[in-house]
Design an enzyme around this catalytic site. Sequence first.
Site, PDB file in Angstrom:
ATOM      1  N   CYS A 325      90.273  36.291  13.570  1.00  0.00           N
ATOM      2  CA  CYS A 325      89.229  35.414  14.165  1.00  0.00           C
ATOM      3  C   CYS A 325      89.147  34.693  15.450  1.00  0.00           C
ATOM      4  O   CYS A 325      89.041  34.118  16.214  1.00  0.00           O
ATOM      5  CB  CYS A 325      89.141  33.634  13.127  1.00  0.00           C
ATOM      6  SG  CYS A 325      88.340  33.839  12.305  1.00  0.00           S
ATOM      7  N   ASP A 398      84.387  29.865   3.031  1.00  0.00           N
ATOM      8  CA  ASP A 398      83.612  28.858   4.177  1.00  0.00           C
ATOM      9  C   ASP A 398      82.999  28.806   2.385  1.00  0.00           C
ATOM     10  O   ASP A 398      83.014  27.083   2.549  1.00  0.00           O
ATOM     11  CB  ASP A 398      82.378  30.012   3.859  1.00  0.00           C
ATOM     12  CG  ASP A 398      83.435  30.303   5.796  1.00  0.00           C
ATOM     13  OD1 ASP A 398      83.757  28.722   6.190  1.00  0.00           O
ATOM     14  OD2 ASP A 398      82.621  31.291   6.844  1.00  0.00           O
ATOM     15  N   HIS A 449      77.562  48.041   3.714  1.00  0.00           N
ATOM     16  CA  HIS A 449      77.633  49.067   4.052  1.00  0.00           C
ATOM     17  C   HIS A 449      78.915  49.073   5.363  1.00  0.00           C
ATOM     18  O   HIS A 449      79.716  48.172   6.019  1.00  0.00           O
ATOM     19  CB  HIS A 449      76.120  48.304   4.760  1.00  0.00           C
ATOM     20  CG  HIS A 449      75.914  49.070   6.534  1.00  0.00           C
ATOM     21  ND1 HIS A 449      74.850  50.302   6.499  1.00  0.00           N
ATOM     22  CD2 HIS A 449      76.275  48.966   7.956  1.00  0.00           C
ATOM     23  CE1 HIS A 449      74.996  50.732   7.690  1.00  0.00           C
ATOM     24  NE2 HIS A 449      75.724  50.297   8.231  1.00  0.00           N
TER      25      HIS A 449
END
Length: 691
Positions: A325, A398, A449
């Site tokens: 982060c 989150d 992906h």
Amino acid sequence: GRRVICRSRPPVPYDLLSLNIGSTPNTAGVPGASEHAIPVKPIDGFLRRFEALQTRVLARKGRAAVALVGAGAGGVELLLAAEHRLRHAVRHAGFDASGLSFVLVSDVPNILPSFPAAFRARFHSILAARGIAVVTGAPVTAVETGRLMLAGYGPLAADEILWTTQAAPARWLAKAGLPLDPRGFLKVDSMLRVIGQDDVFAAGDTIAFSDRELPKSGVYAVRAGPALADNIRRTLTGRSLRRFKPQREALYLVSTGERHAVGTRNGVVVEGAWVWRWKDWIDRRFMRKYNDLPEMKVAPAALPPLADREALKEISAIAMRCGGCGAKVGATVLTRALAGLIPAARADVVVGLDAPDDAALVDVGGEKLSLQTVDYFRAIVDDPYTLGKIAANHALGDVYAMGGEPQTALAIATVPYGLESKVEADLSAMITGANEVLREARCALVGGHSSEGAELALGFAVNGLVPAAAALRKDGLTPGDGLILTKPLGTGTLLAADMRGRAKARWVMAAIAHMIQSNGKAAEIFRRYGVHAATDVTGFGLIGHLIEMVRASNVDATLDIDRVPLLDGARETVALGIFSSLQPQNVRLRRAIRDLAAAGQHPLYPLLFDPQTSGGLLAAVPLAEAERCVAALRAAGYAGADLIGFVTERSAALEPISLDLTGQRLAEALAGLYTTRARPHALQQVADITL
Ligand SMILES: Cc1cc2nc3c(=O)[nH]c(=O)nc-3n(C[C@H](O)[C@H](O)[C@H](O)COP(=O)(O)OP(=O)(O)OC[C@H]3O[C@@H](n4cnc5c(N)ncnc54)[C@H](O)[C@@H]3O)c2cc1C
């Protein structure tokens, strides 16, 4: 298969292996030994085992018989140290130390069998002078509760049994299909290569040379290190290998536990306090080599000839950019970049960019709202499996912060350019780690992906579900709430220090353990205690995320800085001036803090801005429930959880956050002295704080 099989993680593939796993005292052949005796190795757990022993001895008021089995140099030294320490502890606790007895037990006729007679004689005298009995020529045949069974000697009472017998090899080596000597040690050639294996090296206690037996001693293990490293490099670069020539004689210095030591080399014996100081100097110098690592030099980047000095400074700082982060775009930059952006208006977007929260809330027509969030960051640890766990855990944070349950996740991964087999192994380890975390959270990995890039990076788009009424928003802070933080702060500074080789391994390991800890249980506990609002503390640091909450809720908050939980080592690395590369951007938010002149002097003040990777939840519960809530969090494994502040009405002051430097205001609030006084709202002023 060129894989190392591990107990608690997927196998680690290798091209070249170096096995330096040492030895352990042999308890295998003696019934009861592994249950009742305390082995000196693995050494990293020995201190804890010895402290438990001391606690038991003190509980018996110092009346205890202590036996140590194995009278080599390690055993003799350990028993003398234990005797010194236990007698001192027993006296210090106010008991009579004469209730303690000590005995050294050996299966062979002599103690210190591989040492000169004069050296042995000195230790016989020292042991006798310290009141330590010696029983030799008596192999232990069994260990039972409270006693040792000795061949030809009978039972010997022992309340505590330490075990320091000859070094034995790890038993799993026999299953690895590697060549072993008759005792089970790895057979190596003079190049420290395991016989018949071009891709396996070994050194230290675990090896056996075919032509010469080396003592199982650190002196030889340490000397083998540089030769081993050199031969590994030579193998990888296709050069011929060099022979390792161990020294014929070694210096032995054995401490007697009272700042006194006896030493020997080439048959000469020396003794005294000066010998102990010599040993202490050697030992500390050796340890310093591993603790005080030289600062990592960053190769100066070839910088463009820019006239703008500030831009040049920023570009050169990019060389040491943090991952995790710490690699987030700063709050101020983000706010400015998104200002004026007009997303498509849709009635089913319940929470979007207009009132940003930890996750977006979208009405998809069911009973519950859909929570949508995405996180992605560069690697902060070398091990892709651990990175997978941290990244998945971070992304789930989150959803938990919004009071939701995770539903599905899509992964996005970048793996460095490389050999196909390596790319595959890294990707597989990373996704395996992530999937373990996602499965535990009952979150289905449904796609993703991947691409090649300069650096390893991983992220997830996570969807969750939450009933509209249960969604936790940042705007729910209510005057009279206590603010609870579930995990300690400090990952930003610690990971930055780790990049520079300035963080201790145990600090980094503890930080990783916290980053891997899920916020799921904490979210459940907060619900039980009437949570009003929550967020997860990540890249913008504690202050950055708290500001988002107080602004959205139009309240003020007071933080008791000394109650903010910190990771081990974070104080030290901040004191060294080591910060995440995101820190300067986060510190711009200091304008939201009242009386900055005083607050800014507090040594822990910088940690309030430290960006967190997979940080804890910051949640607001009514103050009356706060201490019970903290107790429940700690019982659930959030050992560092604490009540760190409280929420008040919005005051007339421009800055919404004040720091309680004495702890008095939080204590008063807890004692019910805080009263909700209606104060003029200052909406305009809130908006004036430029974030
Ligand atoms: C009480 C005592 C005092 C001693 N004092 C001295 C002294 O003063 N001087 C001296 O020269 N020698 C001394 N020795 C001997 C010395 O400790 C050893 O010879 C030396 O540590 C051997 O080094 P090593 O690297 O081979 O193994 P170790 O130092 O034992 O290191 C092996 C490492 O491998 C790890 N490991 C083991 N198995 C596994 C596994 N399956 N998977 C992953 N990791 C694994 C272990 O946790 C450990 O970190 C003493 C020994 C004892 C018991």
